[in-house]
Design a protein around this motif. Structure first.
Motif, PDB file in Angstrom:
ATOM      1  N   VAL A  22       0.907  -1.270   0.000  1.00  0.00           N
ATOM      2  CA  VAL A  22       0.141  -0.037  -0.032  1.00  0.00           C
ATOM      3  C   VAL A  22       1.031   1.369   0.019  1.00  0.00           C
ATOM      4  O   VAL A  22       0.307   2.422  -0.250  1.00  0.00           O
ATOM      5  CB  VAL A  22      -0.957   0.023   1.212  1.00  0.00           C
ATOM      6  CG1 VAL A  22      -1.886  -1.186   1.074  1.00  0.00           C
ATOM      7  CG2 VAL A  22      -0.261  -0.028   2.395  1.00  0.00           C
ATOM      8  N   GLY A  23       2.137   1.083   0.210  1.00  0.00           N
ATOM      9  CA  GLY A  23       3.203   2.390   0.147  1.00  0.00           C
ATOM     10  C   GLY A  23       3.131   3.207   1.298  1.00  0.00           C
ATOM     11  O   GLY A  23       3.712   4.481   1.408  1.00  0.00           O
ATOM     12  N   VAL A  24       2.530   2.857   2.575  1.00  0.00           N
ATOM     13  CA  VAL A  24       2.499   3.498   3.709  1.00  0.00           C
ATOM     14  C   VAL A  24       2.925   2.839   4.772  1.00  0.00           C
ATOM     15  O   VAL A  24       2.554   1.698   4.792  1.00  0.00           O
ATOM     16  CB  VAL A  24       1.379   4.486   3.773  1.00  0.00           C
ATOM     17  CG1 VAL A  24       0.717   5.511   2.676  1.00  0.00           C
ATOM     18  CG2 VAL A  24      -0.062   3.302   3.989  1.00  0.00           C
ATOM     19  N   THR A  25       3.045   3.510   5.932  1.00  0.00           N
ATOM     20  CA  THR A  25       3.390   2.762   7.283  1.00  0.00           C
ATOM     21  C   THR A  25       1.923   2.755   7.855  1.00  0.00           C
ATOM     22  O   THR A  25       1.436   3.641   8.200  1.00  0.00           O
ATOM     23  CB  THR A  25       4.347   3.568   8.181  1.00  0.00           C
ATOM     24  OG1 THR A  25       5.646   3.612   7.405  1.00  0.00           O
ATOM     25  CG2 THR A  25       4.678   2.721   9.501  1.00  0.00           C
ATOM     26  N   GLY A  85      -2.954   3.574   9.142  1.00  0.00           N
ATOM     27  CA  GLY A  85      -3.448   2.329   9.530  1.00  0.00           C
ATOM     28  C   GLY A  85      -4.909   2.336  10.007  1.00  0.00           C
ATOM     29  O   GLY A  85      -5.653   1.216   9.873  1.00  0.00           O
ATOM     30  N   GLU A  86      -5.493   3.564  10.501  1.00  0.00           N
ATOM     31  CA  GLU A  86      -6.839   3.428  10.982  1.00  0.00           C
ATOM     32  C   GLU A  86      -7.663   3.280   9.575  1.00  0.00           C
ATOM     33  O   GLU A  86      -8.853   2.801   9.756  1.00  0.00           O
ATOM     34  CB  GLU A  86      -7.057   4.760  11.787  1.00  0.00           C
ATOM     35  CG  GLU A  86      -6.368   4.847  13.197  1.00  0.00           C
ATOM     36  CD  GLU A  86      -6.488   6.283  13.624  1.00  0.00           C
ATOM     37  OE1 GLU A  86      -7.127   7.171  13.039  1.00  0.00           O
ATOM     38  OE2 GLU A  86      -6.338   6.430  14.896  1.00  0.00           O
ATOM     39  N   ALA A  87      -7.510   4.105   8.640  1.00  0.00           N
ATOM     40  CA  ALA A  87      -8.307   3.881   7.518  1.00  0.00           C
ATOM     41  C   ALA A  87      -8.274   2.521   6.972  1.00  0.00           C
ATOM     42  O   ALA A  87      -9.034   2.089   6.471  1.00  0.00           O
ATOM     43  CB  ALA A  87      -7.570   4.970   6.528  1.00  0.00           C
ATOM     44  N   MET A  88      -6.854   1.852   7.131  1.00  0.00           N
ATOM     45  CA  MET A  88      -6.792   0.427   6.265  1.00  0.00           C
ATOM     46  C   MET A  88      -7.674  -0.337   7.278  1.00  0.00           C
ATOM     47  O   MET A  88      -8.200  -1.362   6.734  1.00  0.00           O
ATOM     48  CB  MET A  88      -5.257  -0.004   6.688  1.00  0.00           C
ATOM     49  CG  MET A  88      -4.984  -1.256   6.027  1.00  0.00           C
ATOM     50  SD  MET A  88      -5.216  -1.190   4.142  1.00  0.00           S
ATOM     51  CE  MET A  88      -4.811  -3.011   3.669  1.00  0.00           C
ATOM     52  N   VAL A  89      -7.719  -0.240   8.612  1.00  0.00           N
ATOM     53  CA  VAL A  89      -8.869  -0.958   9.531  1.00  0.00           C
ATOM     54  C   VAL A  89     -10.172  -0.928   8.860  1.00  0.00           C
ATOM     55  O   VAL A  89     -10.553  -2.174   8.806  1.00  0.00           O
ATOM     56  CB  VAL A  89      -8.712  -0.810  11.110  1.00  0.00           C
ATOM     57  CG1 VAL A  89      -9.556  -1.196  11.643  1.00  0.00           C
ATOM     58  CG2 VAL A  89      -7.384  -0.830  11.510  1.00  0.00           C
ATOM     59  N   HIS A  90     -10.522   0.063   8.483  1.00  0.00           N
ATOM     60  CA  HIS A  90     -11.825   0.141   8.023  1.00  0.00           C
ATOM     61  C   HIS A  90     -11.981  -0.691   6.600  1.00  0.00           C
ATOM     62  O   HIS A  90     -13.098  -1.447   6.662  1.00  0.00           O
ATOM     63  CB  HIS A  90     -12.373   1.577   7.753  1.00  0.00           C
ATOM     64  CG  HIS A  90     -13.580   1.581   6.996  1.00  0.00           C
ATOM     65  ND1 HIS A  90     -14.702   1.552   7.260  1.00  0.00           N
ATOM     66  CD2 HIS A  90     -13.804   2.140   5.686  1.00  0.00           C
ATOM     67  CE1 HIS A  90     -15.697   1.864   6.506  1.00  0.00           C
ATOM     68  NE2 HIS A  90     -15.012   1.991   5.535  1.00  0.00           N
TER      69      HIS A  90
END
Length: 300
Positions: free
Chosen positions: A46-49, A64-69
């Motif tokens: 995804v190119g981000v931490t 990461g918070e957005a990724m959780v969703h």
């Protein structure tokens, strides 16, 4: 670079839920190094931490918070697909994911659901009662096919079909001073203690908005879930409250209440059927909507 996959999404969610790579490894029956490698490959993809690591555990970054969703939506969709495929193997021809409000159930939607099931035994209804704001959210996000609830706070992302009238009334003890009125303005009730549903409910939010249009301050004495609880508390003398007027046939005699119609223009919302795009609905969901439309009574 590894492509994003379902297993990586699940492992990422496990790490977030456990707050620790070591604990996630135990839960997933993997070694910690394998979990760490999965996370590193996921972040490269995804190119981000996504996670900040420390001796105390892991902490989500904003990304990461957005990724959780999104990861939860992916896992939920896969699990839903797997469950539906099992049912299709057993002869089920369709699934309909429905979110329905308590007011819709009280207005008679339960009978229409039973009628549909009797006529379409090969279609499975996954029904969940929720508060209206959550119903709108689930339909907009695609975790539900159809929502049924009062169209109090409409969404530009949904198509809405009026289903049944939802006039609001003031429920008061039979001997209350307001019981002698034929109609009442909501503003004229604000000097009394009120009984309401939780603030997360659409009706409570509507009442908060209406009260703010007045120079008076609303006094909410108690909040309870469900209209039965609201009417029961009012019958015990805990205050007065706004509820759908059709509940009078159920609760007026049971709790010795009088239902006085509200004269405010906003007090006549409509229970509605909500979906994102009628043409995009699966066959089973369209069949259910058509069944409801055949029985709708809008008073228009």
């Amino acid at each position: 670079m590894r492509h994003l996959d379902l297993r990586s999404a699940q492992i990422f969610l496990t790490v977030v839920e456990e707050g620790s790579i070591a604990k996630a490894a135990t839960r997933e029956n993997l070694v910690s190094s394998a979990i760490s490698k999965r996370l590193q490959e996921l972040e490269l993809s995804v190119g981000v931490t996504l996670l900040e690591r420390s001796q105390q555990g892991v902490r989500l970054t904003p990304a990461g918070e957005a990724m959780v969703h999104h990861a939860r939506l992916v896992v939920q969709a896969f699990n839903q697909m797997r469950a539906e495929m099992r049912d299709y193997a057993k002869g089920i021809r369709g699934h309909v994911r429905i979110r329905v409000s308590a007011s819709s159930l009280a207005a008679g939607i339960s009978e229409e659901i039973l009628s549909f099931i009797a006529q379409h035994a090969d279609i499975k209804l996954d029904l969940e009662e929720q508060e209206t704001p959550l119903i709108v959210r689930d339909v907009v996000e695609g975790t539900a096919d159809i929502g049924i609830g009062p169209n109090i706070f409409p969404s530009d992302h949904l198509q809405v079909v009026p289903y049944r009238r939802y006039d609001l009334a003031l429920a008061v003890p039979a001997m209350h001073a307001l019981a002698r009125y034929s109609t009442v303005r909501y503003e004229d009730t604000l000097s009394c203690d009120h009984v309401e549903q939780p603030q997360s409910s659409a009706l409570a939010q509507l009442l908060d908005y209406a009260a703010k249009q007045s120079s008076l301050i609303k006094r909410t004495r108690i909040r309870v879930r469900g209209f039965d609880g609201v009417c029961h508390m009012i019958g015990l003398g805990m205050g007065i409250g706004v509820v759908p007027i059709f509940l009078s046939s159920t609760y007026a005699q049971k709790y010795n209440l009088k239902f006085v119609p509200l004269s405010d223009s906003w007090a006549r919302p409509m229970i509605s059927i909500m979906y994102r795009d009628r043409e995009a609905l699966p066959f089973a969901a369209r069949t259910f909507v058509e069944h409801l439309e055949a029985s709708r009574s809008t008073g228009m």
